[in-house]
Write an enzyme that holds these catalytic residues in place. Structure first.
Site, PDB file in Angstrom:
ATOM      1  CB  THR A 190      -2.848  -0.358   2.744  1.00 12.21           C
ATOM      2  OG1 THR A 190      -2.204   0.877   2.467  1.00 12.21           O
ATOM      3  CG2 THR A 190      -4.063  -0.506   1.844  1.00 12.21           C
TER       4      THR A 190
ATOM      5  N   GLY B 242       3.466  -0.671   7.236  1.00 11.10           N
ATOM      6  CA  GLY B 242       2.219  -1.399   7.054  1.00 11.10           C
ATOM      7  C   GLY B 242       1.016  -0.660   7.596  1.00 11.10           C
TER       8      GLY B 242
ATOM      9  CD  GLU C  83       2.555   6.609   2.477  1.00 10.30           C
ATOM     10  OE1 GLU C  83       2.635   5.407   2.181  1.00 10.30           O
ATOM     11  OE2 GLU C  83       1.667   7.055   3.239  1.00 10.30           O
TER      12      GLU C  83
END
Length: 376
Positions: free
Chosen positions: A116, A114, A232
């Site tokens: 964004t 988490g 990522e």
């Protein structure tokens, strides 16, 4: 830096491709995840001491790319082993490693990520989710959006900000928040995109966590955060390249077999050349992805950051073009469920948008690589 894969990488690619072929486009996410776990693919990047394969992001990106090329990508590979597993392996306490890494490797536990937020996007300098100490505990408050797979994850690695005692400035920190923690709630976001993994908005209201929920050093800040963000970007590139390869393969097969006036349409340069260009673009993106993965696995975080951003940009662009050309090659058939390409029109755009937009990557390259001044 060699650009030809090792025999071990080729063997891994071939084995994963066979797994993907068995499941195909109509795959069941849970069944595929379970089989991939049994074969050791989920934790191929995690330390052997904790049940992983002892490889790196280079190996995990091969797994995701080949599954995508078979039409059955596993988005949570980007999140659970790549981001969360990497961060915990590098910076977690012994207890955190013992608790999480074997379970992430064998697929019995999942972790979401988490970062964004509604107003900050992925800008870590503007994140408003804050954490402060309360005795031996931490208290978190804030909101997150577009968080993948929270409903199937056992916990979420949440990026918050704490106050630096020396400067008073806020710095990013990472916290493991179990799914059923009081004050930690989720709301599904209604997406046009039809994907196996759902998107959620998270709310943290006075979420109380023990001291050992903090991952790594409270003062390490961006170093720990980018230990997860670089993988990522690399894995998003693998996701995009796999998707583009799947679409291109469908188009090539169709162009080879489909005949108009007794001639396969693939014999016409107006059809063949755009497909050839799509293939070239995907191969170029893969080379940059391999460079980024090798730099990261070698411990060059700075070099990997630049290469990972470039790889993500190149792969996103190549994927969108490949999907668009594939649909165009099939004509009306490209919009039918039978050929399974129409849904990729929307999905391919995700690689341009997430986890960071192409415009922000261009900002990064223009400022960090080229040394041009900022406009903001």
């Amino acid at each position: 830096m060699p650009t030809i894969e090792t025999d071990e990488h080729k063997a891994l690619r071939s084995a994963v491709a066979a797994l993907g072929k068995r499941h195909g486009r109509a795959y069941d996410r849970e069944a595929l995840w379970s089989e991939a776990a049994k074969l050791g693919y989920l934790g191929v990047n995690l330390p052997e001491a904790y049940g992983g394969g002892g490889g790196g992001i280079s190996e995990l990106s091969i797994v995701l790319e080949e599954l995508g090329a078979a039409g059955c990508p596993l988005l949570m590979l980007v999140v659970s082993p790549a981001i969360c597993g990497t961060v915990i392996a590098r910076f977690g306490t012994d207890a955190q490693k013992q608790h999480w890494l074997p379970a992430l490797a064998d697929g019995t536990r999942l972790m979401a990520f988490g970062i964004t937020e509604p107003d900050a996007g992925s800008n870590s300098h503007r994140i408003t989710t804050t954490a402060h100490r309360d005795g031996d505990n931490w208290i978190l408050n804030g909101r997150k959006v577009f968080i993948s797979g929270v409903d199937i994850a056992d916990a979420t690695l949440v990026v918050g900000r704490t106050e630096d005692a020396r400067t008073g400035r806020l710095k990013p920190c990472l916290f493991i928040v179990p799914r059923d923690t009081p004050g930690f709630t989720r709301r599904p976001i209604d997406m046009e995109l039809n994907a196996a993994e759902k998107q959620f908005e998270l709310t943290l209201e006075e979420v109380r966590l023990p001291a050992d929920a903090l991952v790594g050093d409270e003062d390490a800040g961006l170093l720990q955060l980018f230990a997860g963000l670089n993988p990522e970007r690399i894995m998003t590139a693998a996701f995009a390249i796999g998707m583009g390869r799947y679409a291109l393969a469908k188009a090539v097969e169709y162009a080879r077999d489909r005949q108009v006036w007794d001639t396969p349409i693939g014999a016409h340069q107006a059809i063949a050349h755009p497909l050839a260009q799509a293939h070239i673009d995907l191969e170029l993106a893969r080379l940059m992805m391999q460079k980024a993965a090798r730099l990261y696995d070698a411990g060059d975080d700075m070099g990997a950051g630049e290469a990972a951003n470039m790889a993500k940009y190149a792969a996103g662009e190549a994927c969108v073009k490949a999907v668009d050309q594939a649909v165009h090659t099939l004509g009306g058939n490209g919009l039918t469920r039978e050929f399974g390409l129409a849904s990729l029109i929307t999905a391919a755009r995700v690689a341009r948008i997430a986890p960071v937009s192409r415009e922000m990557i261009l900002n990064y390259v223009s400022h960090q690589t080229l040394g041009l001044p900022k406009s903001y």
